[in-house]
Motif scaffolding. Structure first.
Motif, PDB file in Angstrom:
ATOM      1  N   THR A 131       0.791  -1.221   0.000  1.00 14.75           N
ATOM      2  CA  THR A 131       0.000   0.000   0.000  1.00 14.75           C
ATOM      3  C   THR A 131       0.827   1.277   0.000  1.00 14.75           C
ATOM      4  O   THR A 131       0.255   2.359   0.049  1.00 14.75           O
ATOM      5  CB  THR A 131      -0.919   0.034   1.242  1.00 14.75           C
ATOM      6  OG1 THR A 131      -0.107  -0.027   2.409  1.00 14.75           O
ATOM      7  CG2 THR A 131      -1.902  -1.112   1.231  1.00 14.75           C
ATOM      8  N   VAL A 156      -5.296   6.981  -3.184  1.00 13.04           N
ATOM      9  CA  VAL A 156      -3.872   7.161  -2.939  1.00 13.04           C
ATOM     10  C   VAL A 156      -3.679   8.583  -2.426  1.00 13.04           C
ATOM     11  O   VAL A 156      -4.114   9.546  -3.055  1.00 13.04           O
ATOM     12  CB  VAL A 156      -3.026   6.920  -4.206  1.00 13.04           C
ATOM     13  CG1 VAL A 156      -1.567   7.275  -3.964  1.00 13.04           C
ATOM     14  CG2 VAL A 156      -3.136   5.474  -4.644  1.00 13.04           C
ATOM     15  N   ARG A 172      -1.827   4.086  -0.203  1.00 19.28           N
ATOM     16  CA  ARG A 172      -3.151   3.714  -0.697  1.00 19.28           C
ATOM     17  C   ARG A 172      -3.970   3.246   0.498  1.00 19.28           C
ATOM     18  O   ARG A 172      -3.593   2.310   1.192  1.00 19.28           O
ATOM     19  CB  ARG A 172      -3.047   2.602  -1.726  1.00 19.28           C
ATOM     20  CG  ARG A 172      -4.371   2.224  -2.316  1.00 19.28           C
ATOM     21  CD  ARG A 172      -4.156   1.277  -3.501  1.00 19.28           C
ATOM     22  NE  ARG A 172      -5.428   0.938  -4.074  1.00 19.28           N
ATOM     23  CZ  ARG A 172      -5.984  -0.264  -3.989  1.00 19.28           C
ATOM     24  NH1 ARG A 172      -5.336  -1.234  -3.393  1.00 19.28           N
ATOM     25  NH2 ARG A 172      -7.151  -0.486  -4.514  1.00 19.28           N
TER      26      ARG A 172
END
Length: 159
Positions: free
Chosen positions: A46, A107, A125
């Motif tokens: 992420t 994001v 993210r």
């Protein structure tokens, strides 16, 4: 110029209009605009890093703006009227710049650092809970949320 027809994909998908528009608009981008050079790195599932080489720029000469799904990094060199230096060779670019990055949904910019002539922008993210995959039990009334990272740790099976 190579042409790629997105029409069949547009007919069979819903909600990807922005992606196809971005791909079609990218055709007109010139390859000569490579200043300043940059890297994009995925550091985890992420997290991402955007590293931009900004040698000669001070922190107050760089502006970072995140708006909706776009990240804009601009550098404006301040003109110093007292600079009477006589360069024999000027090889370090000191020109103004603007770099634009399209960000995916969810994001966000988490921070930025400037060290050793490199601007490092931290991105993350974060998918909201309501958009994460859910496992629906037959006869159950409450769906169970499946975490992506848990799926991989359990060998692809989620409880």
């Amino acid at each position: 110029m190579n042409r790629f027809d997105f029409t069949p994909y547009r007919r069979n998908t819903v909600g990807f209009d922005r992606l196809f528009d971005m791909l079609e608009n990218a055709r007109g981008v010139t390859q000569g605009d490579n200043y300043p050079p940059f890297n994009i790195e995925r550091t985890s599932e992420t997290e991402y890093l955007v590293t931009i080489a900004v040698a000669g720029f001070k922190p107050d000469e760089i502006d970072i703006t995140a708006q909706q799904n776009q990240l804009v990094v601009a550098g404006q060199k301040k003109v110093d009227g007292n600079d009477n230096r006589d360069f024999l060779h000027l090889g370090i670019a000191n020109r103004n710049f603007e770099r634009r990055f399209q960000l995916a949904d969810h994001v966000f910019v988490r921070g930025a650092d400037l060290a050793d002539g490199l601007l490092i922008i931290h991105l993350e993210r974060q998918v909201p809970e309501e958009l994460k995959p859910r496992k629906i039990l037959i006869g159950g009334t409450t769906p169970t949320i499946i975490e992506h990272s848990d799926e991989k740790k359990k060998g692809g099976k989620a409880a």
